[in-house]
Write a protein that holds these residues in place. Sequence first.
Motif, PDB file in Angstrom:
ATOM      1  N   THR A 123       0.809  -1.218   0.000  1.00  7.56           N
ATOM      2  CA  THR A 123       0.000   0.000   0.000  1.00  7.56           C
ATOM      3  C   THR A 123       0.842   1.268   0.000  1.00  7.56           C
ATOM      4  OG1 THR A 123      -1.839  -1.108   1.088  1.00  7.56           O
ATOM      5  CG2 THR A 123      -1.747   1.280   1.312  1.00  7.56           C
ATOM      6  N   GLU A 124       1.829   1.330   0.867  1.00  6.32           N
ATOM      7  CA  GLU A 124       2.614   2.554   0.979  1.00  6.32           C
ATOM      8  C   GLU A 124       3.276   2.922  -0.351  1.00  6.32           C
ATOM      9  OE1 GLU A 124       6.394   4.282   3.530  1.00  6.32           O
ATOM     10  OE2 GLU A 124       5.185   2.680   4.426  1.00  6.32           O
ATOM     11  N   ARG A 125       3.857   1.928  -1.003  1.00  6.73           N
ATOM     12  CA  ARG A 125       4.516   2.213  -2.293  1.00  6.73           C
ATOM     13  C   ARG A 125       3.491   2.571  -3.360  1.00  6.73           C
ATOM     14  NH1 ARG A 125       8.575  -1.379  -5.968  1.00  6.73           N
ATOM     15  NH2 ARG A 125       8.890   0.199  -7.574  1.00  6.73           N
ATOM     16  N   GLU A 126       2.342   1.906  -3.375  1.00  2.00           N
ATOM     17  CA  GLU A 126       1.308   2.224  -4.369  1.00  2.00           C
ATOM     18  C   GLU A 126       0.852   3.677  -4.216  1.00  2.00           C
ATOM     19  OE1 GLU A 126      -1.407   1.398  -7.616  1.00  2.00           O
ATOM     20  OE2 GLU A 126       0.441   0.448  -6.935  1.00  2.00           O
ATOM     21  N   ILE A 127       0.635   4.089  -2.979  1.00  2.00           N
ATOM     22  CA  ILE A 127       0.237   5.479  -2.723  1.00  2.00           C
ATOM     23  C   ILE A 127       1.342   6.429  -3.201  1.00  2.00           C
ATOM     24  CG2 ILE A 127      -0.202   7.180  -0.891  1.00  2.00           C
ATOM     25  CD1 ILE A 127      -2.636   5.413  -1.496  1.00  2.00           C
ATOM     26  N   ASP A 128       2.606   6.105  -2.901  1.00  2.69           N
ATOM     27  CA  ASP A 128       3.728   6.937  -3.343  1.00  2.69           C
ATOM     28  C   ASP A 128       3.816   7.008  -4.868  1.00  2.69           C
ATOM     29  OD1 ASP A 128       4.435   7.478  -0.718  1.00  2.69           O
ATOM     30  OD2 ASP A 128       6.073   5.999  -0.663  1.00  2.69           O
ATOM     31  N   VAL A 129       3.591   5.872  -5.537  1.00  2.00           N
ATOM     32  CA  VAL A 129       3.654   5.819  -7.000  1.00  2.00           C
ATOM     33  C   VAL A 129       2.565   6.703  -7.602  1.00  2.00           C
ATOM     34  CG1 VAL A 129       3.236   4.289  -8.981  1.00  2.00           C
ATOM     35  CG2 VAL A 129       4.813   3.579  -7.183  1.00  2.00           C
ATOM     36  N   ILE A 130       1.367   6.647  -7.041  1.00  2.00           N
ATOM     37  CA  ILE A 130       0.255   7.465  -7.535  1.00  2.00           C
ATOM     38  C   ILE A 130       0.532   8.946  -7.268  1.00  2.00           C
ATOM     39  CG2 ILE A 130      -2.191   8.028  -7.214  1.00  2.00           C
ATOM     40  CD1 ILE A 130      -2.588   4.971  -6.626  1.00  2.00           C
ATOM     41  N   LYS A 131       0.949   9.240  -6.050  1.00  2.00           N
ATOM     42  CA  LYS A 131       1.213  10.629  -5.646  1.00  2.00           C
ATOM     43  C   LYS A 131       2.300  11.272  -6.501  1.00  2.00           C
ATOM     44  CE  LYS A 131       1.763  13.110  -1.304  1.00  2.00           C
ATOM     45  NZ  LYS A 131       2.018  12.925   0.132  1.00  2.00           N
ATOM     46  N   SER A 132       3.375  10.534  -6.771  1.00  2.00           N
ATOM     47  CA  SER A 132       4.514  11.071  -7.524  1.00  2.00           C
ATOM     48  C   SER A 132       4.255  11.115  -9.024  1.00  2.00           C
ATOM     49  CB  SER A 132       5.760  10.223  -7.262  1.00  2.00           C
ATOM     50  OG  SER A 132       5.629   8.953  -7.887  1.00  2.00           O
ATOM     51  N   GLY A 133       3.230  10.393  -9.485  1.00  2.00           N
ATOM     52  CA  GLY A 133       2.978  10.315 -10.919  1.00  2.00           C
ATOM     53  C   GLY A 133       3.807   9.248 -11.600  1.00  2.00           C
ATOM     54  N   GLY A 134       4.485   8.390 -10.820  1.00  2.00           N
ATOM     55  CA  GLY A 134       5.235   7.271 -11.391  1.00  2.00           C
ATOM     56  C   GLY A 134       4.354   6.437 -12.302  1.00  2.00           C
ATOM     57  N   ILE A 135       3.120   6.241 -11.884  1.00  2.35           N
ATOM     58  CA  ILE A 135       2.059   5.698 -12.743  1.00  2.35           C
ATOM     59  C   ILE A 135       0.876   6.649 -12.580  1.00  2.35           C
ATOM     60  CG2 ILE A 135       0.466   3.811 -13.234  1.00  2.35           C
ATOM     61  CD1 ILE A 135       2.430   1.887 -11.894  1.00  2.35           C
ATOM     62  N   TRP A 136       0.428   7.211 -13.683  1.00  5.97           N
ATOM     63  CA  TRP A 136      -0.778   8.046 -13.647  1.00  5.97           C
ATOM     64  C   TRP A 136      -1.862   7.284 -14.386  1.00  5.97           C
ATOM     65  CZ3 TRP A 136      -1.541  13.207 -16.731  1.00  5.97           C
ATOM     66  CH2 TRP A 136      -2.816  13.713 -16.461  1.00  5.97           C
ATOM     67  N   TYR A 137      -2.822   6.800 -13.634  1.00  5.31           N
ATOM     68  CA  TYR A 137      -3.954   6.059 -14.185  1.00  5.31           C
ATOM     69  C   TYR A 137      -4.926   7.073 -14.765  1.00  5.31           C
ATOM     70  CZ  TYR A 137      -2.136   2.440 -11.035  1.00  5.31           C
ATOM     71  OH  TYR A 137      -1.349   1.544 -10.375  1.00  5.31           O
ATOM     72  N   LYS A 138      -4.709   7.507 -16.011  1.00  3.29           N
ATOM     73  CA  LYS A 138      -5.494   8.599 -16.582  1.00  3.29           C
ATOM     74  C   LYS A 138      -6.954   8.223 -16.804  1.00  3.29           C
ATOM     75  CE  LYS A 138      -3.788  11.545 -19.544  1.00  3.29           C
ATOM     76  NZ  LYS A 138      -3.104  12.155 -20.717  1.00  3.29           N
ATOM     77  N   LYS A 139      -7.194   7.045 -17.382  1.00  7.88           N
ATOM     78  CA  LYS A 139      -8.577   6.666 -17.685  1.00  7.88           C
ATOM     79  C   LYS A 139      -8.690   5.163 -17.851  1.00  7.88           C
ATOM     80  CE  LYS A 139     -12.411   7.860 -20.791  1.00  7.88           C
ATOM     81  NZ  LYS A 139     -13.345   7.156 -20.004  1.00  7.88           N
ATOM     82  N   ALA A 140      -9.652   4.601 -17.158  1.00  8.79           N
ATOM     83  CA  ALA A 140      -9.957   3.176 -17.306  1.00  8.79           C
ATOM     84  C   ALA A 140     -11.287   3.048 -18.033  1.00  8.79           C
ATOM     85  CB  ALA A 140     -10.028   2.496 -15.946  1.00  8.79           C
TER      86      ALA A 140
END
Length: 149
Positions: A67-84
């Motif tokens: 969870t912590e890394r997923e939140i960091d990845v989303i926050k930093s834009g490492g992965i930006w889930y633009k549209k599903a």
Amino acid sequence: MKTTVIGLILFIAGMQLSFAQTSAADEEIIKLSKDKWEWMAEKNVDTLSKLFHEKAVFVHMGGAWGTEREIDVIKSGGIWYKKADIHEVSVNIVDNTAILLNRIDLLAVVGGNEVTNPFMVTEVYVKQGDSWKLTALSFTRLLTPQRPQ
């Protein structure tokens, strides 16, 4: 002739009922999943932090983490889930666990590159008290896109 018409009407009505067999809990999970995709696109990490269980696991094409890394990845834009773009959804609830499958085309920015991939996404939720917590999110890339019919 009259019997055939009545039989056909009953058959069609029965088919419509069989497709409408979703429970309130199923609908709650489907809505929660759709909301999650929007929160991920908006990088709404405060709301996602409340949804994600502290011991959740996230499986991506490039690895797996908590969870912590997923939140960091989303926050930093490492992965930006633009549209599903969601094409199919199914839910199975077993006791206090809900398993949701989404067939999606995901538009994302990964490492600065915009990409679209077809995925089957498995989401596992556990009911804790009155709320659902996401405990697993796993992306399985499909070999070929399957467009909606």
